[in-house]
Design a protein around this motif. Structure first.
Motif, PDB file in Angstrom:
ATOM      1  N   UNK A  51      -1.454  -1.358  14.226  1.00 21.12           N
ATOM      2  CA  UNK A  51      -0.254  -1.593  13.424  1.00 21.12           C
ATOM      3  C   UNK A  51      -0.213  -0.728  12.174  1.00 21.12           C
ATOM      4  N   UNK A  52      -1.339  -0.647  11.454  1.00 22.40           N
ATOM      5  CA  UNK A  52      -1.358   0.066  10.162  1.00 22.40           C
ATOM      6  C   UNK A  52      -1.824   1.507  10.293  1.00 22.40           C
ATOM      7  N   UNK A  53      -1.887   2.003  11.503  1.00 25.68           N
ATOM      8  CA  UNK A  53      -2.354   3.375  11.721  1.00 25.68           C
ATOM      9  C   UNK A  53      -1.502   4.377  10.937  1.00 25.68           C
ATOM     10  N   UNK A  54      -2.186   5.314  10.278  1.00 22.46           N
ATOM     11  CA  UNK A  54      -1.492   6.338   9.506  1.00 22.46           C
ATOM     12  C   UNK A  54      -1.166   5.940   8.086  1.00 22.46           C
ATOM     13  N   UNK A  55      -1.447   4.687   7.696  1.00 21.99           N
ATOM     14  CA  UNK A  55      -1.166   4.223   6.339  1.00 21.99           C
ATOM     15  C   UNK A  55      -2.465   3.919   5.618  1.00 21.99           C
ATOM     16  N   UNK A  56      -2.531   4.278   4.351  1.00 24.64           N
ATOM     17  CA  UNK A  56      -3.607   3.798   3.493  1.00 24.64           C
ATOM     18  C   UNK A  56      -3.253   2.402   3.010  1.00 24.64           C
ATOM     19  N   UNK A  57      -4.212   1.723   2.398  1.00 25.82           N
ATOM     20  CA  UNK A  57      -3.915   0.407   1.846  1.00 25.82           C
ATOM     21  C   UNK A  57      -2.813   0.503   0.800  1.00 25.82           C
ATOM     22  N   UNK A  58      -2.887   1.537  -0.053  1.00 20.92           N
ATOM     23  CA  UNK A  58      -1.851   1.696  -1.068  1.00 20.92           C
ATOM     24  C   UNK A  58      -0.484   1.908  -0.430  1.00 20.92           C
ATOM     25  N   UNK A  80      -5.077  -6.901  -2.232  1.00 25.79           N
ATOM     26  CA  UNK A  80      -5.423  -7.532  -0.963  1.00 25.79           C
ATOM     27  C   UNK A  80      -4.206  -7.538  -0.061  1.00 25.79           C
ATOM     28  N   UNK A  81      -4.327  -6.885   1.070  1.00 23.94           N
ATOM     29  CA  UNK A  81      -3.221  -6.877   2.027  1.00 23.94           C
ATOM     30  C   UNK A  81      -2.964  -8.279   2.563  1.00 23.94           C
TER      31      UNK A  81
END
Length: 564
Positions: free
Chosen positions: A100-107, A150-151
């Motif tokens: 789902x979060x592939x390609x995204x940093x936490x920020x 925290x995500x």
């Protein structure tokens, strides 16, 4: 009850609290300073002050500094597993997948989540948002994010804001003990209060867990107030009065809370004041004191508060209905709850003779409730079908969001209607309504009635061609037929940038695509108001990351309102 009388009332209690206060101070639970209580439990901006515990350590990372070991080996404490990827939905259950979060940093993920609107404009958008927030997925790389980012907490806050308290409780209760922070424990308690489950919120396990994360001053005050509420709930007003006296001694100035608590415990009969904040605990106190929730709570409208107001029996019917309509449209309230409120609203005798056209022209929640009751009360099947079609057509032409909410509220009655030749005139509108909420099977008999009685069904006459378009979108995912390519339509909306959305879909970056799609739709008023060119790009992007069902649901909402 005047202010001076209240001071005199609590003077004896304050004289008796010296030893208690000292004991609390020794235990480390006495308040150090008065906090700012202006934050909602679900801030409009998830990353705003008060939405996370200040100074919280990273969920993923060493709990101790590196230390040298024998033979020159550098040893570190094991890192706690990250809870950011925790979820309740696997792909088979509607989750959006581990990538789902592939390609995204936490920020980057946090920034996109912060860009979501304060409220969701449609049920299809709400369903997609809920799936994203509850998906189990590999967490994004933390990079240089601040420890407090925290995500998981951000997702919990968004679920709470959008009126999904049951999901908040379930998600927090799935968090491993080593990752459970006081902030998450507080969100669980608040969600239980919103659900009218005070007995669970008051269980000892709902208290902040013993972790390395310290309580903020604001959180500390919350747990003290919750204890007072729980004492009142348990029929112990004397203990609650002592707790309120201690809070006052510590300089906590929240007369709205104190007066509501006094009324709930029958300690006083003061007129409730506007509280410092409309938070979950305040709403629970209004409920416990059997008081209406003030109109100010819905200004500006917030989904979780609209849900609470809709379910507040002492609140005037007109306000409850207005909040219920907004909450249902955004997925915070079940359609059957709106139907119950529509059907249970008392109608004045002088208003019962009004015809549907008059009620539609009035355009108030009370008028829509009367129209709902009028349609359901009809016994003749043809008259009932024609009245339902008139009501739905009138709402569709005035407000697409209200139209879809009315369709869902009337859905049981619509499904029970007999499909008769005499109801041919109502068939296009009733079939459109079924398509709009994704009930393709129920639309079939009405479409067949039209096919049997209209040679022009497939020749684009009147509104019949719209049903063909909706059927092709529902069964074949035909976006080209529903929203033909028209570059000029996009250029007419320079505020909408679709380049990043298309690029994210091309990379199959699911989370980024979904969040950009939701923000884009929110920026143009939701599916029922979005320009066709924008809708086309959004739906193609969702199809590009495999979310055909979500693209279809959003497209059908749009066509149900916008198609001729």
């Amino acid at each position: 009850m005047t202010g001076s009388k209240r001071v005199r009332r609590f003077t004896p209690a304050r004289r008796r609290t010296g030893s208690v206060a000292c004991a609390l101070a020794v235990a480390g639970t006495l308040l150090a300073a008065a906090p700012s209580l202006a934050q909602s439990p679900y801030p409009l901006t998830p990353g705003s002050a008060g939405s996370r515990s200040a100074g919280a350590p990273p969920l993923a990372g060493p709990f101790g500094a590196a230390r040298p070991g024998r033979q020159g080996i550098v040893m570190q404490d094991l890192a706690a597993p990250s809870a950011d990827g925790l979820g309740l939905l696997a792909p088979a259950e509607g989750g959006l997948g581990p990538a789902l979060w592939q390609g995204l940093s936490l920020q980057g993920a946090l920034a996109l989540l912060d860009g979501l609107p304060p409220a969701l404009a449609s049920r299809a958008m709400a369903d997609l948002t809920r799936r994203l927030l509850l998906s189990s997925a590999n967490p994004p790389a933390a990079g240089g994010a601040a420890p407090a980012d925290s995500l998981l907490l951000r997702r919990v806050d968004l679920l709470g804001r959008y009126g999904f308290p049951a999901e908040v409780v379930a998600l927090v209760e799935a968090v491993p003990a080593q990752s459970l922070t006081p902030a998450l424990a507080r969100r669980r308690a608040e969600a239980l209060l919103i659900q009218s489950h005070p007995e669970q919120a008051c269980q000892p396990t709902a208290n902040p867990p013993p972790t390395a994360t310290p309580l903020t001053v604001e959180d500390d005050v919350f747990w003290h107030k919750l204890q007072i509420f729980c004492q009142l709930q348990a029929g112990k007003p004397d203990q609650a009065a002592l707790g309120m006296a201690i809070l006052r001694e510590q300089g906590i100035k929240d007369e709205g809370f104190f007066i509501l608590a006094e009324r709930m415990g029958k300690l006083a009969k003061g007129k409730p004041r506007k509280p410092t904040a409309f938070d979950a605990l305040t709403i629970a106190l209004y409920r416990g004191a059997d008081q209406p929730i003030p109109a100010e709570a819905a200004s500006p409208p917030t989904p979780w508060l609209d849900r609470a107001i809709a379910l507040s029996a002492p609140t005037p019917p007109a306000r409850r209905l207005a909040s219920a309509e907004r909450a249902e449209a955004g997925g915070a309230l079940p359609a059957d709850a709106l139907a119950y409120l529509y059907g249970d609203t008392p109608i004045r005798a002088a208003d019962r003779t009004k015809i549907l056209s008059t009620l539609l022209a009035e355009g108030t929640p009370m008028a829509r409730a009367q129209a709902f009751q009028a349609v359901r009360a009809l016994r003749d099947p043809v008259a009932k079908a024609n009245a339902a079609a008139e009501l739905l057509r009138g709402l569709r032409q005035r407000d697409g969001g209200l139209y879809l909410s009315m369709v869902r509220a009337l859905l049981p009655s619509l499904r029970e209607m007999l499909v008769l030749d005499g109801a041919l005139a109502a068939a296009p509108e009733i079939a459109r309504a079924f398509y709009g909420v994704g009930d393709i099977r129920a639309a079939g008999p009405w479409v067949r009635l039209l096919q049997a009685n209209s040679r022009d069904l497939f020749r684009g006459q009147g509104g019949l061609a719209s049903l063909v378009t909706m059927d092709r979108l529902a069964n074949q995912g035909d976006i080209d037929g529903a929203f033909p390519a028209n570059p000029a339509a996009i250029l007419m909306n320079p505020a909408v940038s679709l380049d990043r959305l298309g690029a994210a879909a091309a990379r199959r970056a699911t989370g980024e695509t979904v969040l950009l799609a939701l923000s884009t739709l929110a920026g143009v008023g939701g599916p029922t108001k979005a320009p066709p060119g924008v809708l086309r790009q959004v739906l193609l992007a969702l199809q590009g990351v495999g979310l055909n069902d979500a693209a279809t649901a959003i497209g059908l909402e749009a066509l149900a309102v916008q198609a001729p």
